[in-house]
Structure formats: C-alpha cells, structure tokens
Design an enzyme around this catalytic site. Structure first.
Site, mmCIF file in Angstrom:
data_model
loop_
_atom_site.group_PDB
_atom_site.id
_atom_site.type_symbol
_atom_site.label_atom_id
_atom_site.label_comp_id
_atom_site.label_asym_id
_atom_site.label_seq_id
_atom_site.Cartn_x
_atom_site.Cartn_y
_atom_site.Cartn_z
ATOM 1 N N CYS A 112 -21.024 -7.694 23.577
ATOM 2 C CA CYS A 112 -19.623 -7.984 23.261
ATOM 3 C C CYS A 112 -18.721 -7.697 24.456
ATOM 4 C CB CYS A 112 -19.091 -7.115 22.126
ATOM 5 S SG CYS A 112 -20.184 -6.889 20.758
ATOM 6 N N ASP A 125 -17.980 -4.612 25.242
ATOM 7 C CA ASP A 125 -17.190 -3.464 24.801
ATOM 8 C C ASP A 125 -17.570 -2.206 25.562
ATOM 9 O OD1 ASP A 125 -17.013 -4.161 21.192
ATOM 10 O OD2 ASP A 125 -16.158 -5.167 22.950
ATOM 11 N N CYS A 155 -13.201 -4.955 20.341
ATOM 12 C CA CYS A 155 -12.581 -5.575 19.185
ATOM 13 C C CYS A 155 -11.871 -4.521 18.321
ATOM 14 C CB CYS A 155 -13.626 -6.299 18.344
ATOM 15 S SG CYS A 155 -14.791 -5.174 17.566
ATOM 16 N N CYS A 185 -20.254 -1.528 15.719
ATOM 17 C CA CYS A 185 -19.080 -0.871 16.307
ATOM 18 C C CYS A 185 -19.009 0.586 15.851
ATOM 19 C CB CYS A 185 -17.793 -1.576 15.885
ATOM 20 S SG CYS A 185 -17.671 -3.274 16.449
#
Lengths: 168, 234
Positions: free
Chosen positions: A61, A63, A88, A131
């Site tokens: 992602c 991240d 996100c 996440c």
C-alpha cells in the site's frame, strides 16, 4: 504543526480516500473521528533513552507507520505516546487508537493488545484488517526498541527482556 | 479429431442450442480441453471459420473482420506482440493500442450482431487493461513476475529500519514542502530512485532472482506513492 499535519496528511487522505476512491469505501464514524480529532500526532526525540520507537510499514500500500512511547523508568509504565502515519484512513486511525490505548499502561500489558481489538473498535472491513495488524506490530516494535536501548545502556542482563514477548 | 471446424452448413448451425455449444463446436474439442501453451493449436474464426494467422494474438479475424471472444491464455505481452521483457517502447505500445482500438472498440461495431458487440466489449476492456498494465513500469513489473507465478503480497508488513526510515523522511519532506520548486526538487530525486530500482528489478528478473525482484517492487511502490502525494500538492 498539529493542525498542519492533520489538514494536510489526514485531510487530504480523507478527501482522496472517501471522495476519489473508486470503491467508495465507507469509513466508520470512529475512523472519521480520528481524522477530524487526531490524538497524539507527533514525534518524540528518538535518542531520548526513555523513548521507544516502532517503525513499521505495509509496502504493497506504500504505508509507513511510526509509533513512539515514553516510558517511566521507575514504574515501567508508558506515560506518553505519539504516532505519525502515512497511509489510508484505517491505518491512521489504527495507530491513533494504539497510542491512546498504550498510555498509562505497563509495558508488558501493551504487548497483549491485539489487532482484532483495534479492528473491532474501528469496525474495520476485512480488506483493512492488515492496517490494525500494522498498529499491533508498531506497539511491539516500540517496546522492543525501548528494551534494546535499556539493555544496551545498562550493560547488564535484567530479568527476561520484554523483547522476547514482543517477538512472539 | 476434427481439424476443420468451421460451419459445415446452416443445418448444423440450426442444431446448436446455445452460444457455448456453438463455440465448442466451432473451436473443436482439442482447444477446449487445454488452451495453455500448445503451439500446434489453431484458432478459427467463429464467423467465417478462417484460421488465425497468429494464434497468440487472435483478437480479430483479418479475413472477415470479426471481433473474436477473449482468450484468457493470451497474456498482455502477447496482445501487444511483445515478448516477456521488462523494457518496453512506450510509443510502440501506444501505436499498437490505437490499432487495436480501431478494430475492437465497441462503438465501431454498433452495426454488428449482439454477439460480436459483446466480444468487442470484452476484448476492448482487456486491451485497455493490458495497455495500462504495460505502460506503467511498476504495474508492468508486478505483472511480469505474476506470469512467473510470483505474487506480491497485498498485506505484507515489514520492519526494515533503513527502508522505512528513508520512506518516513521522504513522506515528511513532501508533506512539509512548500511551493512548486521544493516539490519539484523532491520529484527529481524520486524519478532518479525509480529509475535505479527499475533497473534493479530488470536485473533481478533476468536472473530469476524473484526475492530481489520483489524487493525492487517494494521500493518502487513506496516511491510511486510519494510521487502521487507530490502530484496532488502541485
């Protein structure tokens, strides 16, 4: 600084995530809350001996998540925590929740915080479960870092370093 | 096994009950059992029965100009007449893409049968997908290793301190940068890094070193993400 961070990182993210997202993901109100009222965004001095820094990432992602704890040496309790996450809404909210939950707790206790609890608290959909895993990883990494720093500076072996539990 | 599978007569046609049966009958039994990698396979046009000149690119029949149904075993590189290589010439891709759309685009087949319009829609969508995948270096890299059975883990988590510290610093720099010049400076550095890891990917891929290939993909993903944030700010 805080406002800047929130309006740019989080504000943009929210706009792009909710507005521009092809799948039109619905964010649970708690996730949105962590956007609009961010808690504990910031940075501690990572060279401070009482600070543990956990740095984790989800490369698919793009991240990256940093979670820091400030530990009171005497009591072994986490007296403060902060985070910085680029990712996100679910990743940001997960790390935000993590910093809230670790505050005031002894280090051993925070190692048992499970990603499933965070996910449940935020009503994360299955696709965003990782996440919350990232946030759990970040907590463990921060504790591990603190322990590593402590044992390095102590030069002596304390009873069973918490780092072992963090690896579990 | 029957090799000539084109329509024998209108009587035969009338006997077919479903679209699928027609396709099965026209293509011949061999084709339906295994369509992967058998070079002796010949594809036939559903409309006129002509043989495909090039079985790996049979999207369109040159003889009767009919759009063919999608063949999933044709990979994206084959659609563009390319071998499985990382480096591509984007201008050539674009040219081929336009050529295909002239033949396949659903808007151009409005006068044709429902069946063919459906084929055109499927085929066109696949060509668009292929084009998008191959024009972007990152998605091209991911697709290339996918063809080798190596999949990027969508939910992977890492703790690599060096990489993550670099990415954190980068994202912070983008976030704090004010003004076009500052952002462009960062962008220039990013393009440099993307080029480096792009080459690194190619080396790894050619040596079948898929671990390193995936590591390059990780890097490229992080840098691409940062670039997206810059673009948003500009």
């Amino acid at each position: 600084m805080l406002r800047h961070l929130t309006t740019t990182i989080l504000g943009q993210r929210l706009r792009s995530a909710v507005g521009g997202d092809v799948l039109r993901r619905m964010y649970h109100e708690r996730v949105v809350d962590h956007y609009n009222n961010p808690r504990n965004v910031g940075s501690f001095d990572k060279n401070d001996p009482n600070v543990g820094t956990g740095l984790v990432g989800a490369p698919a992602c793009g991240d990256v998540m940093k979670l820091q704890i400030r530990v009171d040496e005497e009591s072994g309790k986490i007296v403060d925590a902060c985070f910085k996450t680029f990712g996100c809404g679910s990743a940001i909210a997960s790390s935000s929740v993590a910093t809230e939950w670790v505050k005031g707790k002894p280090m051993e206790e925070v190692l048992s915080i499970k990603n499933t609890e965070i996910a449940k608290h935020l009503s994360l959909p299955p696709v965003k479960l990782h996440c919350s895993m990232l946030a759990e990883d970040a907590i463990k990494a921060a504790v591990k870092d603190y322990e590593a720093k402590r044992s390095k500076s102590n030069g002596s072996q304390d009873a069973e370093p918490l780092g072992k539990a963090a690896d579990a | 096994m029957e090799q000539t599978t084109h329509l024998q007569s209108s009587d035969d046609f009338a006997q077919r009950k479903t679209e699928k049966e027609i396709r099965v009958a026209l293509r011949g039994p061999k084709e339906n059992h295994s369509i992967l990698g058998v070079t002796a396979q010949k594809y036939h046009c559903w409309n006129c029965g002509a043989n495909a000149e090039n079985s790996t690119q049979f999207l369109f029949c040159e003889a009767c100009r009919s759009v063919q149904p999608v063949n999933e075993s044709t990979d994206y590189f084959q659609i563009f007449g390319l071998g499985r290589e990382y480096k591509v010439k984007v201008e050539e891709l674009e040219k081929k893409y336009k050529d295909w759309q002239k033949k396949l685009h659903p808007d151009l087949v409005h006068s044709k049968s429902q069946r063919e319009r459906e084929y055109a829609a499927e085929q066109s969508a696949r060509v668009i997908d292929a084009y998008r995948t191959l024009t972007d270096p990152l998605s091209r890299a991911i697709y290339l290793v996918k063809l080798e059975g190596v999949l990027v883990n969508e939910e992977e988590r890492i703790t690599d301190p060096e990489l993550l510290a670099e990415v954190m610093e980068l994202r912070e720099a983008v976030d704090e940068a004010e003004g076009t010049r500052a952002l462009n400076e960062i962008q220039v550095q990013l393009q440099e890094k993307l080029r480096y890891w792009s080459n690194s990917f190619e080396d790894a891929y050619l040596n079948k070193n898929y671990d390193d290939a995936l590591a390059s993909i990780r890097r490229m993903t992080y840098y691409k993400r940062a670039n997206e944030e810059i673009v948003k700010k500009l």
